[in-house]
Design an enzyme around this catalytic site. Structure first.
Site, PDB file in Angstrom:
ATOM      1  N   ARG A 199       0.807  -1.217   0.000  1.00  0.00           N
ATOM      2  CA  ARG A 199       0.000   0.000   0.000  1.00  0.00           C
ATOM      3  C   ARG A 199       0.845   1.274   0.000  1.00  0.00           C
ATOM      4  NH1 ARG A 199      -5.080  -0.589   4.205  1.00  0.00           N
ATOM      5  NH2 ARG A 199      -6.258  -2.169   3.049  1.00  0.00           N
ATOM      6  N   LYS A 204       1.571 -19.134   6.825  1.00  0.00           N
ATOM      7  CA  LYS A 204       0.662 -19.447   7.921  1.00  0.00           C
ATOM      8  C   LYS A 204       0.274 -18.141   8.616  1.00  0.00           C
ATOM      9  CE  LYS A 204       3.546 -20.178  12.026  1.00  0.00           C
ATOM     10  NZ  LYS A 204       2.828 -19.353  12.971  1.00  0.00           N
ATOM     11  N   ASP A 238       5.636 -23.686   5.446  1.00  0.00           N
ATOM     12  CA  ASP A 238       5.969 -23.810   6.860  1.00  0.00           C
ATOM     13  C   ASP A 238       7.489 -23.730   6.953  1.00  0.00           C
ATOM     14  OD1 ASP A 238       6.521 -24.503   9.473  1.00  0.00           O
ATOM     15  OD2 ASP A 238       5.124 -26.184   9.543  1.00  0.00           O
ATOM     16  N   HIS A 239       8.004 -22.594   7.431  1.00  0.00           N
ATOM     17  CA  HIS A 239       9.455 -22.388   7.374  1.00  0.00           C
ATOM     18  C   HIS A 239      10.233 -23.399   8.209  1.00  0.00           C
ATOM     19  CE1 HIS A 239       8.426 -19.979  10.993  1.00  0.00           C
ATOM     20  NE2 HIS A 239       9.605 -20.367  11.413  1.00  0.00           N
ATOM     21  N   LYS A 264      14.396 -26.248   7.452  1.00  0.00           N
ATOM     22  CA  LYS A 264      15.575 -26.619   8.231  1.00  0.00           C
ATOM     23  C   LYS A 264      16.198 -27.897   7.670  1.00  0.00           C
ATOM     24  CE  LYS A 264      14.724 -23.415  11.390  1.00  0.00           C
ATOM     25  NZ  LYS A 264      15.593 -22.251  11.573  1.00  0.00           N
ATOM     26  N   GLU A 274      10.908 -21.132  22.867  1.00  0.00           N
ATOM     27  CA  GLU A 274      11.401 -19.822  22.474  1.00  0.00           C
ATOM     28  C   GLU A 274      11.743 -19.013  23.718  1.00  0.00           C
ATOM     29  OE1 GLU A 274       9.203 -18.182  18.759  1.00  0.00           O
ATOM     30  OE2 GLU A 274       7.678 -19.193  19.954  1.00  0.00           O
ATOM     31  N   ASP A 281      -0.934 -21.122  17.017  1.00  0.00           N
ATOM     32  CA  ASP A 281       0.251 -20.582  16.360  1.00  0.00           C
ATOM     33  C   ASP A 281       1.265 -21.664  16.009  1.00  0.00           C
ATOM     34  OD1 ASP A 281       1.808 -18.383  15.386  1.00  0.00           O
ATOM     35  OD2 ASP A 281       3.075 -18.547  17.163  1.00  0.00           O
ATOM     36  N   HIS A 303       3.715 -26.263  12.637  1.00  0.00           N
ATOM     37  CA  HIS A 303       5.091 -26.650  12.936  1.00  0.00           C
ATOM     38  C   HIS A 303       5.197 -28.010  13.619  1.00  0.00           C
ATOM     39  CE1 HIS A 303       5.976 -22.696  11.685  1.00  0.00           C
ATOM     40  NE2 HIS A 303       5.941 -22.086  12.837  1.00  0.00           N
ATOM     41  N   LYS A 338       6.523 -19.661  25.089  1.00  0.00           N
ATOM     42  CA  LYS A 338       7.295 -18.417  25.059  1.00  0.00           C
ATOM     43  C   LYS A 338       8.054 -18.266  26.378  1.00  0.00           C
ATOM     44  CE  LYS A 338       5.564 -16.709  21.151  1.00  0.00           C
ATOM     45  NZ  LYS A 338       6.403 -16.425  19.972  1.00  0.00           N
TER      46      LYS A 338
END
Length: 494
Positions: free
Chosen positions: A58, A165, A194-195, A199, A233, A252, A257, A342
């Site tokens: 945008r 995602k 899916d990153h 890996k 994480e 999430d 994952h 987290k």
């Protein structure tokens, strides 16, 4: 002739000529991951010279201003040294147009530019579109692309769409999105990314299991006691508070994952490594997961409520622990424990395979009172590798058995290759290999696994609030989940 930009060494296979279109190109993903990944592909000579990128967003900025902006970004986010010659080649192939993704005129402007770039860069009408926008726009963008005639394949040209995602926020929305985009696209044109699957160690699970005859014969309920999958994480939600507070750890991380890791670990041997053969076996595993019969441990880190865009009385979970059972012949009775959270003590993703204990009979007349179990750990991040624990006699006149760790690290054997995790996935999309991307039935099967939990949370307020201090491995209830089965979480070194 298709050739690559970069050093003199020849690469294994160069991508087909094509144009990449990024929607939402001024967002963090583009500068942090996509451009560095594409630069790495160019540097490693896997990217064709007949290539261009069109960035759509945008923001009302000129093409020159956008190029100047990303030239500054690449210095901060590149995973390797930026060579001026390669970057200048790359920069000349980046184009920017501003527009609202809900308006048809944006796509007409895009179509005109793509036609011009086809001639200028000899890209043969091959386009792939990366949707790096809010999930709310996925269906609309695909619809508009179809209406503009940009998804029609003819004359051997390909048209593909990469969708980031989250793919839906529950089973119903995932099914609707699948239905909406299937009105425009064939399944072979859809690449749900899916990153995690970018890996190296994740990809190596298939090679490790099916390329080594010493492991596959014992990869079943007769020899394996249980399996643990951890994705921890150290960070909080950072700037994603608005999204995360409507999502939480369960939505999430689990349907995509973690269930992807589980399916690769538990799948049957495919008849080949062709994309649909592999994904078909993964889908079977996900569809065989038994409905969750118990409460999921959920938790909110106190500091989470102070994050930007998070409501002060939020009950969104930042930690989840699950016990899953797979109802098939290979895995009957073997629990799969999954946890993610987290503010954990360490950033780590790993799969731990706990083997059954050997009989003590041979050692009953020795000082050996118990034998340690064998454990195989597949380390996915941050350090990629594989560890195996087994028993060995401690030197000396008395029979004593000690645990030995045998470690394999990718960087030690194959060297370190700077990577964002997106290189392989972008490359695979450009060559048309969908093996590492989710299929529609896989997405829906993943949501079916957690749907019962989401239904309970929707119907009832939280019955309890198991908190955990920042820097710990979650609430005590997560430990109890395993203790009831006589197990405990594998101690991860901090």
């Amino acid at each position: 002739m298709v050739e690559a930009i970069g050093h003199n060494e020849k690469s294994d296979r160069i991508t087909a000529p094509c144009i990449m279109v990024i929607f939402g190109a001024t967002g963090d993903l583009t500068k942090r991951k996509l451009f560095p990944a594409l630069y790495n592909l160019a540097k490693s000579q896997h990217l064709t010279r007949d290539f261009a990128i069109v960035c759509v967003s945008r923001s009302e900025i000129s093409n020159e201003a956008f190029r100047e902006q990303i030239s500054g970004d690449i210095k901060s986010f590149a995973t390797t040294s930026v060579e001026e010659g390669i970057w200048n080649w790359f920069l000349e192939r980046i184009y920017y147009i501003s527009g609202d993704v809900k308006l048809p005129e944006t796509y007409q402007k895009l179509k005109t530019l793509l036609t011009e770039l086809d001639q200028k860069h000899a890209t043969l009408g091959n386009y792939f579109f990366y949707l790096s926008t809010s999930p709310d726009y996925f269906g609309e963008i695909v619809k508009q692309l179809g209406s503009a005639g940009l998804m029609h394949e003819e004359g051997g040209a390909f048209r593909r769409v990469i969708i980031e995602k989250p793919f839906g926020h529950d089973l119903e929305s995932a099914r609707k999105l699948n239905t909406d985009i299937s009105r425009v696209l064939d399944e072979k044109q859809i690449y749900r990314i899916d990153h995690y699957l970018g890996k190296e160690t994740v990809q190596n699970i298939l090679v490790f299991r099916f390329g080594n005859a010493i492991f596959e014969p014992i990869w079943n309920r007769r020899y394996i006691d249980h399996i643990q999958i951890t994705a921890a994480e150290t960070v909080g939600v950072e700037k994603r508070g608005g999204y995360y507070d409507t999502s939480g750890a369960l939505r999430d991380m689990v349907p995509n994952h973690l269930l992807q890791l589980l399916s690769l670990t538990a799948m049957e041997p495919p008849i080949s490594f062709e994309a649909n053969a592999v994904r078909g076996e993964q889908a079977k595993v996900l569809q065989a997961i038994s409905p969750i019969p118990h409460w999921v441990n959920d938790e909110v880190l106190a500091a989470y409520r102070t994050e930007p865009q998070v409501v002060p009385d939020s009950t969104t979970e930042t930690f989840v622990a699950l016990k899953l059972m797979i109802d098939n012949w290979r895995w009957a009775g073997v629990p799969f424990y999954i946890r993610t959270g987290k503010r954990m003590p360490k950033r780590v993703t790993e799969i731990s395979i706990q083997f059954k204990q050997a009989p003590l009979l041979l050692f009953r007349n020795t000082p050996v009172e118990r034998l340690r179990t064998n454990r195989l750990v597949i380390h996915i991040q941050p350090d990629e590798g594989i560890s195996l624990r087994f028993g060995a006699k401690i030197p000396g006149p008395v029979m004593k058995v000690g645990a030995v760790e045998m470690d394999f690290n990718y960087s030690d054997y194959f060297g370190s290759t700077p990577s964002t995790g997106y290189e392989r996935l972008l490359y695979d999309c450009m060559i048309g290999d969908a093996t590492l991307f989710q299929r529609a039935d896989m997405v829906e099967a993943g949501w079916q696994v957690i749907e019962p939990v989401l239904d309970v949370w929707k119907a009832l307020p939280p019955r309890k609030f198991p908190n955990y201090p920042a820097g710990t491995w979650g609430p005590p209830e997560a430990d109890e989940l395993l203790k009831t089965d006589g197990h405990e979480w594998w101690k991860i070194e901090e």
